[in-house]
Design a protein around this motif. Structure first.
Motif, mmCIF file in Angstrom:
data_model
loop_
_atom_site.group_PDB
_atom_site.id
_atom_site.type_symbol
_atom_site.label_atom_id
_atom_site.label_comp_id
_atom_site.label_asym_id
_atom_site.label_seq_id
_atom_site.Cartn_x
_atom_site.Cartn_y
_atom_site.Cartn_z
ATOM 1 N N LEU A 85 -107.997 54.098 65.209
ATOM 2 C CA LEU A 85 -108.326 54.763 66.475
ATOM 3 C C LEU A 85 -107.023 55.132 67.188
ATOM 4 N N ASP A 86 -106.013 55.444 66.383
ATOM 5 C CA ASP A 86 -104.709 55.895 66.878
ATOM 6 C C ASP A 86 -104.037 54.883 67.803
ATOM 7 N N GLY A 87 -104.227 53.600 67.513
ATOM 8 C CA GLY A 87 -103.578 52.551 68.292
ATOM 9 C C GLY A 87 -104.238 52.259 69.624
ATOM 10 N N ARG A 88 -105.349 52.891 69.902
ATOM 11 C CA ARG A 88 -106.037 52.701 71.194
ATOM 12 C C ARG A 88 -106.939 51.476 71.133
ATOM 13 N N ARG A 89 -106.976 50.730 72.234
ATOM 14 C CA ARG A 89 -107.703 49.452 72.287
ATOM 15 C C ARG A 89 -108.814 49.451 73.333
ATOM 16 N N GLU A 90 -109.060 50.576 73.968
ATOM 17 C CA GLU A 90 -109.982 50.638 75.107
ATOM 18 C C GLU A 90 -111.421 50.832 74.660
ATOM 19 N N PHE A 91 -111.895 49.969 73.781
ATOM 20 C CA PHE A 91 -113.290 50.037 73.351
ATOM 21 C C PHE A 91 -113.901 48.644 73.485
ATOM 22 N N PRO A 92 -115.202 48.570 73.803
ATOM 23 C CA PRO A 92 -115.866 47.279 73.965
ATOM 24 C C PRO A 92 -115.996 46.517 72.646
ATOM 25 N N ARG A 93 -116.044 45.191 72.778
ATOM 26 C CA ARG A 93 -116.185 44.309 71.611
ATOM 27 C C ARG A 93 -117.267 43.284 71.876
ATOM 28 N N PHE A 94 -117.942 42.915 70.822
ATOM 29 C CA PHE A 94 -118.972 41.879 70.874
ATOM 30 C C PHE A 94 -118.608 40.857 69.806
ATOM 31 N N CYS A 95 -118.098 39.712 70.244
ATOM 32 C CA CYS A 95 -117.621 38.677 69.321
ATOM 33 C C CYS A 95 -118.711 37.636 69.095
ATOM 34 N N LYS A 121 -128.935 28.212 62.180
ATOM 35 C CA LYS A 121 -129.868 28.215 63.314
ATOM 36 C C LYS A 121 -129.147 28.626 64.595
ATOM 37 N N GLU A 122 -127.910 28.128 64.786
ATOM 38 C CA GLU A 122 -127.134 28.492 65.972
ATOM 39 C C GLU A 122 -126.808 29.981 65.966
ATOM 40 N N ILE A 123 -126.439 30.507 64.811
ATOM 41 C CA ILE A 123 -126.113 31.938 64.692
ATOM 42 C C ILE A 123 -127.357 32.782 64.955
ATOM 43 N N ASP A 124 -128.491 32.400 64.359
ATOM 44 C CA ASP A 124 -129.732 33.161 64.561
ATOM 45 C C ASP A 124 -130.132 33.196 66.031
ATOM 46 N N LYS A 125 -130.023 32.047 66.703
ATOM 47 C CA LYS A 125 -130.352 31.987 68.131
ATOM 48 C C LYS A 125 -129.386 32.862 68.929
ATOM 49 N N ALA A 126 -128.107 32.803 68.565
ATOM 50 C CA ALA A 126 -127.101 33.612 69.256
ATOM 51 C C ALA A 126 -127.380 35.098 69.066
ATOM 52 N N LEU A 127 -127.775 35.492 67.873
ATOM 53 C CA LEU A 127 -128.060 36.911 67.615
ATOM 54 C C LEU A 127 -129.230 37.403 68.456
ATOM 55 N N GLU A 128 -130.233 36.560 68.663
ATOM 56 C CA GLU A 128 -131.347 36.943 69.542
ATOM 57 C C GLU A 128 -130.838 37.181 70.961
ATOM 58 N N GLN A 129 -129.984 36.286 71.446
ATOM 59 C CA GLN A 129 -129.403 36.444 72.774
ATOM 60 C C GLN A 129 -128.522 37.693 72.818
ATOM 61 N N GLY A 130 -127.819 37.942 71.734
ATOM 62 C CA GLY A 130 -126.922 39.080 71.656
ATOM 63 C C GLY A 130 -127.640 40.409 71.726
ATOM 64 N N VAL A 131 -128.820 40.481 71.122
ATOM 65 C CA VAL A 131 -129.603 41.728 71.167
ATOM 66 C C VAL A 131 -129.920 42.081 72.614
ATOM 67 N N ASP A 132 -130.340 41.094 73.399
ATOM 68 C CA ASP A 132 -130.629 41.351 74.813
ATOM 69 C C ASP A 132 -129.376 41.776 75.569
ATOM 70 N N ALA A 133 -128.246 41.132 75.263
ATOM 71 C CA ALA A 133 -126.996 41.470 75.941
ATOM 72 C C ALA A 133 -126.564 42.892 75.596
#
Length: 160
Positions: A85-95, A121-133
């Protein structure tokens, strides 16, 4: 996701009224930018409308974080994306936190192993929360709701 373009599996849809392009690079994670850069250019996606989703060892397993921008944090996939992205960092991230390797375990071995049942189980629960976010982020941008989401994630496994 039914098309391959720029070394990625691509799908087009919408969240509410907002059109969404989803891309899953099919090469090595360290070369994810080879997909993200060309797709962003082809579809003329402004940086602020890219949401990069990736795993993060500096976060505990199952803890999520949304950020409006940032550096690469020594993550090779993120370095590749920034480079393409030509060295640009101004994009959102979801970690998505996956935690650190236990003891003296090799980092590569840790990253390639399967999750334990508890971790899965922790990852699956987090992904559900992540979809809403992500729905909230796409609909309303970075606002107090995202700030509260990040704060809640920070203390997710701390009992007060």
């Amino acid at each position: 996701m039914n098309t391959i373009q720029s070394k990625a599996l691509v799908g087009i849809g919408s969240i509410g009224e907002v059109p969404v392009l989803i891309a899953k690079p099919q090469g090595y994670m360290n070369f994810s930018g080879e997909s993200v850069g060309p797709l962003a250019a082809y579809y003329q996606v402004p940086l602020r409308h890219i949401l990069l989703v990736y795993d993060e060892m500096s976060l505990p397993n199952g803890v999520l974080r949304l950020q409006p921008r940032g550096g690469h944090g020594y993550h090779n996939g993120m370095k590749s994306v920034i480079e393409h992205l030509d060295g640009r960092r101004e994009f959102p991230r979801f970690c998505i936190g996956i935690g650190d390797p236990p003891g003296t375990m090799d980092m590569k071995a840790f990253l390639l192993q399967k999750f334990s049942d508890t971790e899965r189980k922790e990852i699956d629960k987090a992904l559900e929360q992540g979809v809403d976010a992500v729905r909230s982020l796409i609909s309303f941008g970075f606002n107090d709701r995202i700030t509260r989401f990040n704060l809640g994630q920070k203390y997710k496994y701390n009992k007060v």
